[in-house]
Design a protein around this motif. Sequence first.
Motif, PDB file in Angstrom:
ATOM      1  N   PHE A 163     -49.425 -26.370  36.404  1.00 13.69           N
ATOM      2  CA  PHE A 163     -50.158 -26.968  37.516  1.00 13.69           C
ATOM      3  C   PHE A 163     -49.753 -26.319  38.847  1.00 13.69           C
ATOM      4  O   PHE A 163     -50.606 -25.989  39.677  1.00 13.69           O
ATOM      5  CB  PHE A 163     -49.894 -28.470  37.558  1.00 13.69           C
ATOM      6  N   LEU A 164     -48.453 -26.112  39.042  1.00 14.51           N
ATOM      7  CA  LEU A 164     -47.976 -25.488  40.276  1.00 14.51           C
ATOM      8  C   LEU A 164     -48.486 -24.052  40.401  1.00 14.51           C
ATOM      9  O   LEU A 164     -48.882 -23.614  41.480  1.00 14.51           O
ATOM     10  CB  LEU A 164     -46.442 -25.503  40.317  1.00 14.51           C
ATOM     11  N   ILE A 165     -48.491 -23.324  39.292  1.00 12.76           N
ATOM     12  CA  ILE A 165     -48.976 -21.935  39.311  1.00 12.76           C
ATOM     13  C   ILE A 165     -50.483 -21.899  39.550  1.00 12.76           C
ATOM     14  O   ILE A 165     -50.987 -21.052  40.294  1.00 12.76           O
ATOM     15  CB  ILE A 165     -48.606 -21.220  37.996  1.00 12.76           C
ATOM     16  N   TYR A 166     -51.196 -22.835  38.956  1.00 14.19           N
ATOM     17  CA  TYR A 166     -52.646 -22.889  39.171  1.00 14.19           C
ATOM     18  C   TYR A 166     -52.963 -23.179  40.638  1.00 14.19           C
ATOM     19  O   TYR A 166     -53.888 -22.582  41.206  1.00 14.19           O
ATOM     20  CB  TYR A 166     -53.272 -23.960  38.280  1.00 14.19           C
ATOM     21  N   LEU A 167     -52.198 -24.080  41.267  1.00 17.36           N
ATOM     22  CA  LEU A 167     -52.426 -24.400  42.675  1.00 17.36           C
ATOM     23  C   LEU A 167     -52.185 -23.187  43.579  1.00 17.36           C
ATOM     24  O   LEU A 167     -52.720 -23.112  44.684  1.00 17.36           O
ATOM     25  CB  LEU A 167     -51.519 -25.546  43.121  1.00 17.36           C
ATOM     26  N   GLN A 168     -51.393 -22.238  43.102  1.00 23.12           N
ATOM     27  CA  GLN A 168     -51.167 -20.999  43.851  1.00 23.12           C
ATOM     28  C   GLN A 168     -52.353 -20.038  43.731  1.00 23.12           C
ATOM     29  O   GLN A 168     -52.282 -18.924  44.220  1.00 23.12           O
ATOM     30  CB  GLN A 168     -49.903 -20.302  43.343  1.00 23.12           C
ATOM     31  N   ASN A 169     -53.407 -20.487  43.087  1.00 24.42           N
ATOM     32  CA  ASN A 169     -54.589 -19.668  42.813  1.00 24.42           C
ATOM     33  C   ASN A 169     -54.220 -18.495  41.904  1.00 24.42           C
ATOM     34  O   ASN A 169     -54.592 -17.342  42.146  1.00 24.42           O
ATOM     35  CB  ASN A 169     -55.219 -19.154  44.107  1.00 24.42           C
ATOM     36  N   ASN A 170     -53.476 -18.828  40.841  1.00 23.05           N
ATOM     37  CA  ASN A 170     -53.010 -17.827  39.880  1.00 23.05           C
ATOM     38  C   ASN A 170     -53.374 -18.303  38.473  1.00 23.05           C
ATOM     39  O   ASN A 170     -52.506 -18.556  37.639  1.00 23.05           O
ATOM     40  CB  ASN A 170     -51.499 -17.634  40.025  1.00 23.05           C
ATOM     41  N   PHE A 171     -54.670 -18.420  38.247  1.00 24.26           N
ATOM     42  CA  PHE A 171     -55.178 -18.974  36.992  1.00 24.26           C
ATOM     43  C   PHE A 171     -54.751 -18.146  35.790  1.00 24.26           C
ATOM     44  O   PHE A 171     -54.379 -18.692  34.740  1.00 24.26           O
ATOM     45  CB  PHE A 171     -56.701 -19.053  37.060  1.00 24.26           C
ATOM     46  N   SER A 172     -54.799 -16.826  35.902  1.00 22.85           N
ATOM     47  CA  SER A 172     -54.487 -15.967  34.760  1.00 22.85           C
ATOM     48  C   SER A 172     -53.038 -16.136  34.305  1.00 22.85           C
ATOM     49  O   SER A 172     -52.762 -16.210  33.105  1.00 22.85           O
ATOM     50  CB  SER A 172     -54.762 -14.497  35.101  1.00 22.85           C
ATOM     51  N   THR A 173     -52.102 -16.219  35.260  1.00 23.41           N
ATOM     52  CA  THR A 173     -50.700 -16.426  34.891  1.00 23.41           C
ATOM     53  C   THR A 173     -50.491 -17.805  34.294  1.00 23.41           C
ATOM     54  O   THR A 173     -49.715 -17.973  33.344  1.00 23.41           O
ATOM     55  CB  THR A 173     -49.783 -16.246  36.126  1.00 23.41           C
ATOM     56  N   ALA A 174     -51.193 -18.806  34.814  1.00 24.66           N
ATOM     57  CA  ALA A 174     -51.085 -20.164  34.263  1.00 24.66           C
ATOM     58  C   ALA A 174     -51.514 -20.190  32.800  1.00 24.66           C
ATOM     59  O   ALA A 174     -50.831 -20.761  31.938  1.00 24.66           O
ATOM     60  CB  ALA A 174     -51.940 -21.130  35.082  1.00 24.66           C
ATOM     61  N   MET A 175     -52.646 -19.536  32.489  1.00 24.64           N
ATOM     62  CA  MET A 175     -53.124 -19.487  31.113  1.00 24.64           C
ATOM     63  C   MET A 175     -52.217 -18.636  30.227  1.00 24.64           C
ATOM     64  O   MET A 175     -52.022 -18.914  29.050  1.00 24.64           O
ATOM     65  CB  MET A 175     -54.552 -18.941  31.076  1.00 24.64           C
ATOM     66  N   PHE A 176     -51.636 -17.591  30.819  1.00 25.97           N
ATOM     67  CA  PHE A 176     -50.690 -16.747  30.093  1.00 25.97           C
ATOM     68  C   PHE A 176     -49.460 -17.566  29.689  1.00 25.97           C
ATOM     69  O   PHE A 176     -48.957 -17.444  28.564  1.00 25.97           O
ATOM     70  CB  PHE A 176     -50.286 -15.562  30.966  1.00 25.97           C
ATOM     71  N   ILE A 177     -48.969 -18.400  30.593  1.00 27.18           N
ATOM     72  CA  ILE A 177     -47.833 -19.268  30.293  1.00 27.18           C
ATOM     73  C   ILE A 177     -48.180 -20.229  29.160  1.00 27.18           C
ATOM     74  O   ILE A 177     -47.384 -20.434  28.231  1.00 27.18           O
ATOM     75  CB  ILE A 177     -47.411 -20.059  31.552  1.00 27.18           C
ATOM     76  N   VAL A 178     -49.369 -20.821  29.214  1.00 27.59           N
ATOM     77  CA  VAL A 178     -49.796 -21.753  28.165  1.00 27.59           C
ATOM     78  C   VAL A 178     -49.804 -21.058  26.810  1.00 27.59           C
ATOM     79  O   VAL A 178     -49.322 -21.605  25.799  1.00 27.59           O
ATOM     80  CB  VAL A 178     -51.193 -22.326  28.485  1.00 27.59           C
ATOM     81  N   LEU A 179     -50.358 -19.847  26.749  1.00 25.90           N
ATOM     82  CA  LEU A 179     -50.408 -19.095  25.496  1.00 25.90           C
ATOM     83  C   LEU A 179     -49.012 -18.886  24.920  1.00 25.90           C
ATOM     84  O   LEU A 179     -48.771 -19.111  23.721  1.00 25.90           O
ATOM     85  CB  LEU A 179     -51.082 -17.744  25.734  1.00 25.90           C
ATOM     86  N   ASN A 180     -48.083 -18.471  25.754  1.00 30.10           N
ATOM     87  CA  ASN A 180     -46.730 -18.195  25.271  1.00 30.10           C
ATOM     88  C   ASN A 180     -45.981 -19.463  24.879  1.00 30.10           C
ATOM     89  O   ASN A 180     -45.181 -19.445  23.936  1.00 30.10           O
ATOM     90  CB  ASN A 180     -45.949 -17.417  26.325  1.00 30.10           C
ATOM     91  N   VAL A 181     -46.236 -20.550  25.572  1.00 31.36           N
ATOM     92  CA  VAL A 181     -45.617 -21.823  25.184  1.00 31.36           C
ATOM     93  C   VAL A 181     -46.098 -22.247  23.802  1.00 31.36           C
ATOM     94  O   VAL A 181     -45.310 -22.709  22.961  1.00 31.36           O
ATOM     95  CB  VAL A 181     -45.920 -22.907  26.230  1.00 31.36           C
ATOM     96  N   LEU A 182     -47.385 -22.080  23.525  1.00 29.92           N
ATOM     97  CA  LEU A 182     -47.913 -22.418  22.201  1.00 29.92           C
ATOM     98  C   LEU A 182     -47.257 -21.570  21.119  1.00 29.92           C
ATOM     99  O   LEU A 182     -46.960 -22.064  20.021  1.00 29.92           O
ATOM    100  CB  LEU A 182     -49.432 -22.218  22.178  1.00 29.92           C
ATOM    101  N   ILE A 183     -47.011 -20.299  21.422  1.00 31.67           N
ATOM    102  CA  ILE A 183     -46.349 -19.423  20.451  1.00 31.67           C
ATOM    103  C   ILE A 183     -44.912 -19.887  20.212  1.00 31.67           C
ATOM    104  O   ILE A 183     -44.432 -19.903  19.063  1.00 31.67           O
ATOM    105  CB  ILE A 183     -46.376 -17.958  20.936  1.00 31.67           C
ATOM    106  N   ILE A 184     -44.208 -20.292  21.273  1.00 32.03           N
ATOM    107  CA  ILE A 184     -42.840 -20.802  21.113  1.00 32.03           C
ATOM    108  C   ILE A 184     -42.843 -22.093  20.305  1.00 32.03           C
ATOM    109  O   ILE A 184     -41.966 -22.324  19.458  1.00 32.03           O
ATOM    110  CB  ILE A 184     -42.182 -21.013  22.484  1.00 32.03           C
TER     111      ILE A 184
END
Length: 385
Positions: A163-184
């Motif tokens: 949420f904090l990363i998305y508010l920084q207008n960094n949608f791609s990094t936010a989704m990248f984090i979600v992907l890697n968390v799912l893998i972990i």
Amino acid sequence: MSQFDTETRHLKQPADHILIASILLLTGLGLVTLHSSSYGFAERFKGDGLYFFSRQIVLAAAGLVLFFIASNMKLDLLRKMIGFLVLGTILLCILTFIPGVGVSKNGASRWIHFGSFTFQPSELVKLVLPLYLAHLFDKKGDDIDRFSKGILPPVMMTTLFVFLIYLQNNFSTAMFIVLNVLIIFYFAGVRFRYFFSAIVILAPISFLLIATKEHRFRRVMSFFFPEMDPLGAGYQVRSSVRSVSSGGFWGKGLGLGTRKIASVPEIHSDFIFSAYAEESGYLGILLFALLFAVFAFRGYSSAMGNEKTFPRLLGLGLVTMVITQTLLNITVVAGSLPATGVPLPFFSAGGSSLATTLIMAGLIVNISKTRNVPSFAGNTARTEV
């Protein structure tokens, strides 16, 4: 009569020198590529052709010091610092919104001032979140599949960071984090029903977040329909593809690439691989792939060779973070995905990314020292007459 049985001992091993060599070679290759790709741009817009390179050298030196520290510190000591690291990273992410401290560029508030340098806290999330998840999943043990105890806490912490990363207008990094968390989560052994629930929730949310922001929507549409905006949203990716293909088999030679001058915007940053491919050709791409393959293989082998949950999950998470970011960046540069703004590890201009990547690499080397090795213990059986 004697018999021998085999046991596995968890002993401190020498560092994986092949892994270290791959990391140092990638760092050196990245610096050389940045010098070549950024010189013309820096000379025109900064008045100093070495502007980006000199800053990257300073941060690479600092990153290598941190790499050495991370590769030699005790993992138990690191675990005691996780609470502080998580809290500190959250505060740094919040500071990006504070006027006078945060730095805004092109409508995005992703950086904070540190003297003459800027730092991007979202890069630190890529390190801290795998640390937190590995620590938490190790503590949960048998409770890992209980929603309230094993699933909800890491989901809540991940949601806060995203949420904090998305508010920084960094949608791609936010989704990248979600992907890697799912893998972990997968590496930790979480049941598949939770992944199905995550997909059902995330898919419509992602669609809405893309559709409700014009620049994201235009990027996606220009990817599927390049002819819609060839000089706008699709220009950077199309130019990048031409740059990659122009290198041919042998490449044009170091420093002799021409498309880096004006053809590909921000070629020293997220699209630096296109400059590398143009100058080194397919042979250079093969070397790049080989180095990352060695890094991935040795990193995953060291992590999987750990019988303890924390170092195993941490190693798997960190290696995956670096490799998925590399693959994502290259697929964008090659025109196989819409532009994302995710940098290329070890290569892209930006000290935040390089320093964080080197810390992650240091921890991966650290974990390689605690991998399991087989040892033979001889037991002599008595023979009675």
